[in-house]
Design a protein around this motif. Structure first.
Motif, PDB file in Angstrom:
ATOM      1  N   ILE A  69       7.661   9.773  -8.393  1.00  0.00           N
ATOM      2  CA  ILE A  69       7.032  11.088  -8.504  1.00  0.00           C
ATOM      3  C   ILE A  69       5.709  11.104  -7.729  1.00  0.00           C
ATOM      4  CG2 ILE A  69       5.988  12.749 -10.084  1.00  0.00           C
ATOM      5  CD1 ILE A  69       8.010  11.891 -12.189  1.00  0.00           C
ATOM      6  N   ALA A 124       4.983  12.618 -14.467  1.00  0.00           N
ATOM      7  CA  ALA A 124       4.495  11.294 -14.095  1.00  0.00           C
ATOM      8  C   ALA A 124       3.562  10.752 -15.177  1.00  0.00           C
ATOM      9  CB  ALA A 124       3.750  11.367 -12.757  1.00  0.00           C
ATOM     10  N   LEU A 134       5.629  18.154 -12.126  1.00  0.00           N
ATOM     11  CA  LEU A 134       5.881  16.767 -11.751  1.00  0.00           C
ATOM     12  C   LEU A 134       4.708  15.863 -12.111  1.00  0.00           C
ATOM     13  CD1 LEU A 134       7.673  17.080  -8.273  1.00  0.00           C
ATOM     14  CD2 LEU A 134       8.675  16.470 -10.487  1.00  0.00           C
TER      15      LEU A 134
END
Length: 376
Positions: free
Chosen positions: A115, A143, A139
């Motif tokens: 990621i 992460a 995202l």
């Protein structure tokens, strides 16, 4: 695990979803709805689903490592606080447990790294830390969750993966039971810390504390049983007095016996006393609803119940019960005639007697001659 639904199978491992997961989805939806309305609420649901995909991949990291050492994983169960993989048997060497334990967090390290690369390395710790803020990058938050999963799971205490790593390290110098006792004690202490903090900051920590404490206690108990079972014969602790069902009996007759005794599992035998299967209370109720009271017990009983000779060690019985996910093991003689039953309750009673006697009890004198062997 009870209260869980099977949602699919991957590579021979069943994936089960605990019903409490629905409560988590409802809570996430409401929390995000208050922040940003319906769009934020549905994004929160998608985020939680993405998180649990990462959890499943984490568990399959454990599964892949376990299979490398010849250990199968019948199923994994997804809970609101993570996943639980059930191994067919425990690793036999500290090195094996270390590899299996570390494989799960390593998967999350890889996911977080991928990621990070996908975002061009532009995501910072502040963005990853705001996992509850729907206004931040999807995202980046994902992460952050994977980084948290690595840090949380590597805490050196049961039931986290770090506790298993710690046990593997300790077991290279101490006995398996003593190594487990130390890791479990740390886990129980950590549970009290979580519970105390949860009283003042986040009630969810109280729920986590309860789970951690119970899981750590169960690990210690299982290790104690494993340490004792190698020196105990099945004949010394098996149930010897219990009601049996003839293979010609019907569900109606089985129900009558269920109501007349305290048993929940009934062995089915042929006319000569040879073991054929096991009929549980749940089997009776399900068959009564679906097929009626006149259904033969042989069409409703379980045929996959392990059998073991009465002169074998208790540890062999435990292994068979775990591999088959069975509520009992049929104890037979050399001619396959049923002479006893081993259940989880039998094992639990043995350990309670041993604890009460402070280790001075001779298991060769133990017999359970009462018709009560309900499993835990």
């Amino acid at each position: 695990m009870g209260w869980s639904l099977r949602i699919g199978t991957i590579g021979g491992t069943a994936i089960r979803l605990h019903v409490t997961f629905a409560l988590l989805l409802i809570w996430i939806w409401l929390m995000h709805y208050r922040i940003g309305g319906a769009p934020a609420a549905w994004e929160g649901i998608f985020f939680i689903i993405a998180v649990f995909v990462c959890v499943v991949l984490h568990e399959f990291g454990h599964i892949a490592a376990a299979r490398y050492f010849g250990i199968k994983t019948p199923d994994i169960t997804l809970l609101p606080i993570g996943g639980v993989a059930r191994l067919e048997r425990m690793p036999e060497e500290p090195r094996e447990e270390f590899v299996i334990a570390i494989a799960g967090p390593l998967v999350n390290v890889v996911i977080a790294a991928l990621i990070f690369l996908a975002l061009g390395g532009s995501v910072g710790m502040e963005q990853m830390a705001g996992v509850e803020d729907p206004g931040r990058s999807f995202l980046a938050r994902l992460a952050g969750v994977n980084v948290f999963l690595v840090l949380f799971n590597m805490i050196p205490a049961f039931p986290m993966d770090g506790g298993r790593v710690l046990r593997a390290a300790l077991a290279s110098r101490l006995t398996w039971a003593r190594a487990t006792e130390i890791a479990a004690a740390i886990g129980q202490g950590l549970a009290f810390v979580f519970g105390f903090i949860g009283l003042f900051y986040n009630p969810l920590l109280i729920f986590i504390a309860i789970f951690v404490y119970l899981a750590a206690t169960a690990e210690a108990q299982n290790a104690h049983i494993r340490a004792v079972s190698g020196s105990v014969l099945i004949a010394d602790v098996m149930v010897t007095e219990f009601a049996r069902l003839d293979r010609s009996a019907t569900i109606d007759e089985a129900i009558e016996m269920l109501l007349a005794t305290t048993q929940r599992e009934f062995p089915v035998v042929d006319g000569t006393g040879r073991f054929e299967g096991l009929l549980t209370r749940d089997d009776m109720i399900r068959t009564l609803k679906e097929r009626g009271a006149e259904t033969p017990v042989v069409s409703a009983m379980r045929n996959d119940i392990p059998r073991i000779h009465y002169r074998k060690r208790l540890e062999e019985s435990l292994r068979l019960m775990q591999q088959a996910s069975s509520p009992a093991v049929a104890v037979v003689d050399g001619t396959d005639h049923l002479v006893g039953l081993m259940t989880h309750e039998t094992i639990g009673e043995m350990m309670m007697v041993r604890a009460a006697a402070s280790g001075s009890f001779r298991f060769g004198h133990l017999r359970r001659d009462k018709p009560d062997y309900t499993h835990l």
